[in-house]
Design a protein around this motif. Structure first.
Motif, PDB file in Angstrom:
ATOM      1  N   ARG A 196       0.838  -1.206   0.000  1.00 17.74           N
ATOM      2  CA  ARG A 196       0.000   0.000   0.000  1.00 17.74           C
ATOM      3  C   ARG A 196       0.871   1.254   0.000  1.00 17.74           C
ATOM      4  O   ARG A 196       0.595   2.214  -0.717  1.00 17.74           O
ATOM      5  CB  ARG A 196      -0.926  -0.004   1.220  1.00 17.74           C
ATOM      6  CG  ARG A 196      -1.781   1.261   1.357  1.00 17.74           C
ATOM      7  CD  ARG A 196      -2.780   1.354   0.213  1.00 17.74           C
ATOM      8  NE  ARG A 196      -3.498   2.623   0.232  1.00 17.74           N
ATOM      9  CZ  ARG A 196      -3.097   3.732  -0.398  1.00 17.74           C
ATOM     10  NH1 ARG A 196      -1.981   3.710  -1.115  1.00 17.74           N
ATOM     11  NH2 ARG A 196      -3.799   4.830  -0.347  1.00 17.74           N
ATOM     12  N   GLN A 292     -12.488 -10.700  -1.074  1.00 21.53           N
ATOM     13  CA  GLN A 292     -11.089 -10.419  -0.726  1.00 21.53           C
ATOM     14  C   GLN A 292     -10.399  -9.596  -1.815  1.00 21.53           C
ATOM     15  O   GLN A 292      -9.597  -8.707  -1.513  1.00 21.53           O
ATOM     16  CB  GLN A 292     -10.326 -11.721  -0.504  1.00 21.53           C
ATOM     17  CG  GLN A 292     -10.711 -12.470   0.760  1.00 21.53           C
ATOM     18  CD  GLN A 292      -9.881 -13.732   0.924  1.00 21.53           C
ATOM     19  OE1 GLN A 292      -8.688 -13.671   1.226  1.00 21.53           O
ATOM     20  NE2 GLN A 292     -10.507 -14.882   0.733  1.00 21.53           N
ATOM     21  N   ASP A 295     -11.688  -6.064  -1.562  1.00 27.41           N
ATOM     22  CA  ASP A 295     -11.055  -5.407  -0.415  1.00 27.41           C
ATOM     23  C   ASP A 295      -9.599  -5.068  -0.714  1.00 27.41           C
ATOM     24  O   ASP A 295      -9.100  -4.005  -0.313  1.00 27.41           O
ATOM     25  CB  ASP A 295     -11.140  -6.307   0.826  1.00 27.41           C
ATOM     26  CG  ASP A 295     -12.559  -6.502   1.330  1.00 27.41           C
ATOM     27  OD1 ASP A 295     -13.435  -5.702   0.938  1.00 27.41           O
ATOM     28  OD2 ASP A 295     -12.782  -7.444   2.106  1.00 27.41           O
ATOM     29  N   LEU A 296      -8.917  -5.959  -1.422  1.00 27.73           N
ATOM     30  CA  LEU A 296      -7.512  -5.722  -1.765  1.00 27.73           C
ATOM     31  C   LEU A 296      -7.386  -4.504  -2.675  1.00 27.73           C
ATOM     32  O   LEU A 296      -6.504  -3.657  -2.482  1.00 27.73           O
ATOM     33  CB  LEU A 296      -6.924  -6.960  -2.445  1.00 27.73           C
ATOM     34  CG  LEU A 296      -5.420  -6.913  -2.739  1.00 27.73           C
ATOM     35  CD1 LEU A 296      -4.619  -6.998  -1.448  1.00 27.73           C
ATOM     36  CD2 LEU A 296      -5.024  -8.061  -3.680  1.00 27.73           C
ATOM     37  N   HIS A 299      -7.859  -1.443  -0.661  1.00 26.88           N
ATOM     38  CA  HIS A 299      -6.688  -1.199   0.181  1.00 26.88           C
ATOM     39  C   HIS A 299      -5.576  -0.530  -0.607  1.00 26.88           C
ATOM     40  O   HIS A 299      -4.923   0.402  -0.127  1.00 26.88           O
ATOM     41  CB  HIS A 299      -6.192  -2.531   0.765  1.00 26.88           C
ATOM     42  CG  HIS A 299      -4.920  -2.423   1.541  1.00 26.88           C
ATOM     43  ND1 HIS A 299      -4.846  -1.775   2.759  1.00 26.88           N
ATOM     44  CD2 HIS A 299      -3.662  -2.880   1.280  1.00 26.88           C
ATOM     45  CE1 HIS A 299      -3.591  -1.830   3.216  1.00 26.88           C
ATOM     46  NE2 HIS A 299      -2.871  -2.498   2.335  1.00 26.88           N
ATOM     47  N   TYR A 300      -5.361  -0.983  -1.845  1.00 33.33           N
ATOM     48  CA  TYR A 300      -4.307  -0.422  -2.692  1.00 33.33           C
ATOM     49  C   TYR A 300      -4.757   0.829  -3.440  1.00 33.33           C
ATOM     50  O   TYR A 300      -3.941   1.521  -4.029  1.00 33.33           O
ATOM     51  CB  TYR A 300      -3.865  -1.465  -3.708  1.00 33.33           C
ATOM     52  CG  TYR A 300      -2.847  -2.453  -3.200  1.00 33.33           C
ATOM     53  CD1 TYR A 300      -1.479  -2.169  -3.246  1.00 33.33           C
ATOM     54  CD2 TYR A 300      -3.232  -3.679  -2.676  1.00 33.33           C
ATOM     55  CE1 TYR A 300      -0.537  -3.073  -2.798  1.00 33.33           C
ATOM     56  CE2 TYR A 300      -2.293  -4.597  -2.220  1.00 33.33           C
ATOM     57  CZ  TYR A 300      -0.947  -4.290  -2.281  1.00 33.33           C
ATOM     58  OH  TYR A 300      -0.016  -5.188  -1.825  1.00 33.33           O
ATOM     59  N   GLN A 301      -6.039   1.086  -3.463  1.00 33.23           N
ATOM     60  CA  GLN A 301      -6.619   2.172  -4.251  1.00 33.23           C
ATOM     61  C   GLN A 301      -6.312   1.987  -5.742  1.00 33.23           C
ATOM     62  O   GLN A 301      -5.815   2.885  -6.432  1.00 33.23           O
ATOM     63  CB  GLN A 301      -6.122   3.538  -3.755  1.00 33.23           C
ATOM     64  CG  GLN A 301      -6.592   3.858  -2.344  1.00 33.23           C
ATOM     65  CD  GLN A 301      -6.219   5.255  -1.877  1.00 33.23           C
ATOM     66  OE1 GLN A 301      -5.485   5.981  -2.544  1.00 33.23           O
ATOM     67  NE2 GLN A 301      -6.725   5.648  -0.725  1.00 33.23           N
TER      68      GLN A 301
END
Length: 331
Positions: A196, A292, A295-296, A299-301
């Motif tokens: 991230r 998942q 969501d990943l 999280h990383y945008q």
């Protein structure tokens, strides 16, 4: 909508040959094309018997010729081994043959054991400290410039230019990608930590370039999907063991059979390492993996994830990509 792409290392599955692995790469690429995946990249590994993908630039035209719409590229060309001018020529040819379908992904890693550096560079150790300079020269050459003043041009200069992607597993590669104005992919399947922060560093340092006006990032991760969590765990055991063996410096000619791997016992320290390696993987049922991945990406945008699914037998690899395509309603 989250985009899904494929990263393929041409793995040698249980009881398969290198020829089988390369043919499976072609079959999987055609499958991904039909399922609606965005791009299909092949990795570069040297002197690694468990992976057949040693020359992705050779596979790109084969895959492009046998698919219809999916983007095809390298994940990636390991630039310290090669002349930036020659790489630019190769991809200008590919772009002329398959306009708007070619991706040039580059990286800095050796792609194998230390001896690979010497074998690929006539007994010398390449100056990786000049990676950002070499990458800049490559970009200039592919844009038709002459950055080193040699009075040359990378031809053919067709109307379109392939986008350049920088692949990395650290903040330094992310910053370089941003400063050069390329796209960026973080390799979580290699490094489960600090991704991230690396992507944010890319965004923070991005400078618009002739290649692209805006930053664009993605993340690559191992994915094992099953009809149930239990089935996914069964097939993931093969990757668990393969990664553990690689960490221990063991060489094996193929990925372990899941039936064998799922029954294997481990020491306390081996089990701990397996748990750590799970940070490089997403494992579960179709719905679990879908959430998942969503969501990943949050999280990383990013809005694109490159899926690297290594399961045996090969039919299960095909099914895994089918399940994900269905879950995300790829067109």
């Amino acid at each position: 909508m989250l985009k899904l792409s494929v990263l393929d290392q041409s793995p040698l599955l249980h009881n398969e040959t290198p020829q089988n692995a390369l043919q499976q790469t072609l079959t999987l690429a055609q499958h991904a094309d039909e399922l609606g995946y965005t791009r299909y990249w092949m990795s570069e590994h040297h002197s690694t018997v468990i992976l057949a993908g040693s020359a992705p630039e050779m596979m790109v035209p084969i895959i492009a010729a046998h698919t219809k719409q999916i983007r095809v590229g390298t994940g990636g060309v390991l630039l310290p081994h090669y002349s930036p001018f020659k790489v630019a020529e190769q991809f200008r040819v590919l772009e002329a043959m398959y306009p708007n379908r070619i991706d040039l992904g580059i990286g800095r890693a050796p792609g194998g054991q230390p001896g690979v550096y010497y074998a690929l560079n006539r007994g010398k150790y390449p100056d990786t400290a000049n990676y950002s300079t070499d990458a800049g020269h490559l970009i200039d050459y592919i844009l038709g410039h002459d950055p080193q003043g040699y009075q040359v041009q990378a031809t053919p200069m067709s109307p379109t230019t392939p986008p350049v992607w920088m692949l990395g597993s650290s903040g330094s590669s992310a910053q370089t990608a941003g400063e050069l104005g390329t796209s960026y992919t973080f390799a979580q399947f290699i490094n489960p930590d600090d991704g991230r922060e690396a992507v944010q560093r890319y965004y923070d340092h991005f400078i618009p370039s002739p290649l692209q006006e805006d930053p664009y990032a993605s993340v690559a991760v191992f994915v094992v999907v099953g009809d149930t969590d239990e089935e996914a765990e069964y097939y993931a055991s093969s990757l668990d063991v393969a990664l553990l063996m690689a960490d221990q410096g063991q060489r094996r000619g193929h990925f372990p059979d899941p039936e064998e791997a799922s029954q294997q016992s481990f020491t306390h320290f081996e089990q701990k390492r397996i748990v750590e390696n799970r940070g490089r993987m997403i494992v579960g049922s179709v719905e679990s993996v879908k959430q998942q991945l969503i969501d990943l990406a949050a999280h990383y945008q990013v809005n694109e994830i490159m899926v690297n699914s290594i399961v045996a037998p090969f039919e299960k690899r095909l099914e895994a990509y089918e399940k994900l395509a269905g879950a995300f309603q790829l067109s």
